[in-house]
Design an enzyme around this catalytic site. Sequence first.
Site, PDB file in Angstrom:
ATOM      1  N   SER A  51      42.295  36.485  35.744  1.00 32.29           N
ATOM      2  CA  SER A  51      41.186  35.830  36.417  1.00 32.29           C
ATOM      3  C   SER A  51      41.713  34.593  37.166  1.00 32.29           C
ATOM      4  CB  SER A  51      40.087  35.493  35.411  1.00 32.29           C
ATOM      5  OG  SER A  51      38.897  35.119  36.055  1.00 32.29           O
TER       6      SER A  51
ATOM      7  N   GLU B  12      34.454  44.416  37.399  1.00 35.79           N
ATOM      8  CA  GLU B  12      34.568  42.981  37.686  1.00 35.79           C
ATOM      9  C   GLU B  12      33.207  42.367  38.016  1.00 35.79           C
ATOM     10  OE1 GLU B  12      37.278  41.680  37.021  1.00 35.79           O
ATOM     11  OE2 GLU B  12      38.973  42.909  37.644  1.00 35.79           O
TER      12      GLU B  12
ATOM     13  N   HIS C 131      34.999  42.499  33.330  1.00 35.81           N
ATOM     14  CA  HIS C 131      36.009  41.493  33.631  1.00 35.81           C
ATOM     15  C   HIS C 131      36.613  40.971  32.328  1.00 35.81           C
ATOM     16  CE1 HIS C 131      37.921  38.303  35.974  1.00 35.81           C
ATOM     17  NE2 HIS C 131      37.474  37.416  35.112  1.00 35.81           N
TER      18      HIS C 131
END
Length: 483
Positions: free
Chosen positions: A200, A313, A398
């Site tokens: 990330s 995501e 995610h």
Amino acid sequence: MRLAAVLAGLVLLVSPAFAQAPMPRVTTASGPVVGVTADGVSSFKGIPYAASPVGDLRWTPPKPAKAWTADLDAKNFGPACMQRQQSASDGEISEDCLKLSIWAPEKASKAPVIVWLHGGGHANGSSADKYTTGAGFASDGVILVGVNYRLGAFGYFTNPALGKAANFGLMDQIAALQWVKANIAAFGGDPANVTVMGESSGGEDVLALMVSPLAKGLFAHAIAESPGGGWWGPATAEDMRKASDEVAAKAGVTGAVTAKTLRALPAEALAKVPTFGLGLSIDGVTLTESPQAAFAAGHAAPVPLLIGTNSGEGSLLGEDAKPEGVFDNLGPEDIAKLKAIYKKDDHGAARDIFRDGFFAGPVLDIAKAHEKAGQAVYLYRFDFRMSVLRSRRPDAYHGSELPFVFSTLPPQAAAVEDSLMLGALHGCWAAFARTGQPTCQWAPSWGKGTASWMVFDEDLSDRPIGSTEVIDYLRSKLSPAAR
């Protein structure tokens, strides 16, 4: 290769009873540290890699840690860097936070090293997260170093009164890499075989380190999991100054803004201000151009890159997200076209637009540019859902790859397919840290280059990327040239 095909040969290993060895002692350049050895893994936690800039030194580059002579107790994590309290992984936060933790094989010698940069939007997180600890890698012969670095207003604030530099969190990561280069041999690591890995915002930092003039020669391989930033990447210095001014006002700055008034702000006041507007910027010191521009120009570090995204995501968006609110410069005609391509309702289309415009599309372009520069690239997509989550999650959210990468699956993820996926992802990542190639028994067909990607799902296969119609369309609307 279907995961079910390996069931016949699967042998489930039961961990031996917890066995604790004598406390390991290592002498670093700053002083001796004493950790813990258990089940063949030695851990050293909370080691200062730099002097934490606090008080009058807040918003300055990190300096070397003050030396010590007595044994430093390295059995417990140091505090997380300042952030909103409810976001801290271990509950304790402090400005005195520039510390790292090491997990190493008990008798390591010239072992490959991974330096781990946690995610959290440059606003929260720490290396103490239970799903990203390093015992799993150390058990496989790879040293893992988890790094805490300045966050939010403490890591990315900028103001003319403070000078030109702005990316203090990135400076901290560079200082940690320099510390590893100087000290990791004492822990049995190979300073010439370091992989920098992040997820990330940590993945975004990996790409930034690959193009930063201050990070040259500090690592041999790079892994970027779900790096954010989109096509436009870091903000301009002017945009970051505006965001910083808003943070300062909310934290209580009134009247003349000077270095003294800014540094007089209580740390707690700064930590309470939401700072998701703060992050990497092109400050002319740590970053002279965006990673996207640098990769396109062939300026990135000439190291093998393993990079990819997850199918879900878009989980970062709220449950009520609408396509119209994802990217400001997508109009009604754009939304209609994208929904027709995705063949999904508003919420599903919003998630996929966000995934492809903020993650998958830019990642594909970064990978293609690095390959064009003659560098080895390994592209992946993570589509696997933990068995206990399949009834609740439509895709791989995610960050959902992390327990598989680090071999930290929770006990409830006990299905055979979960164990097999752990072997696949963790095995490939460990192999990449050793050699710069993800050659492992679990994914033997993973080819180099961007003509295909390894898809980590029930089929576990290297597949052609196929149509990029959506990515091409989003690029035409969202890239710097379009904006």
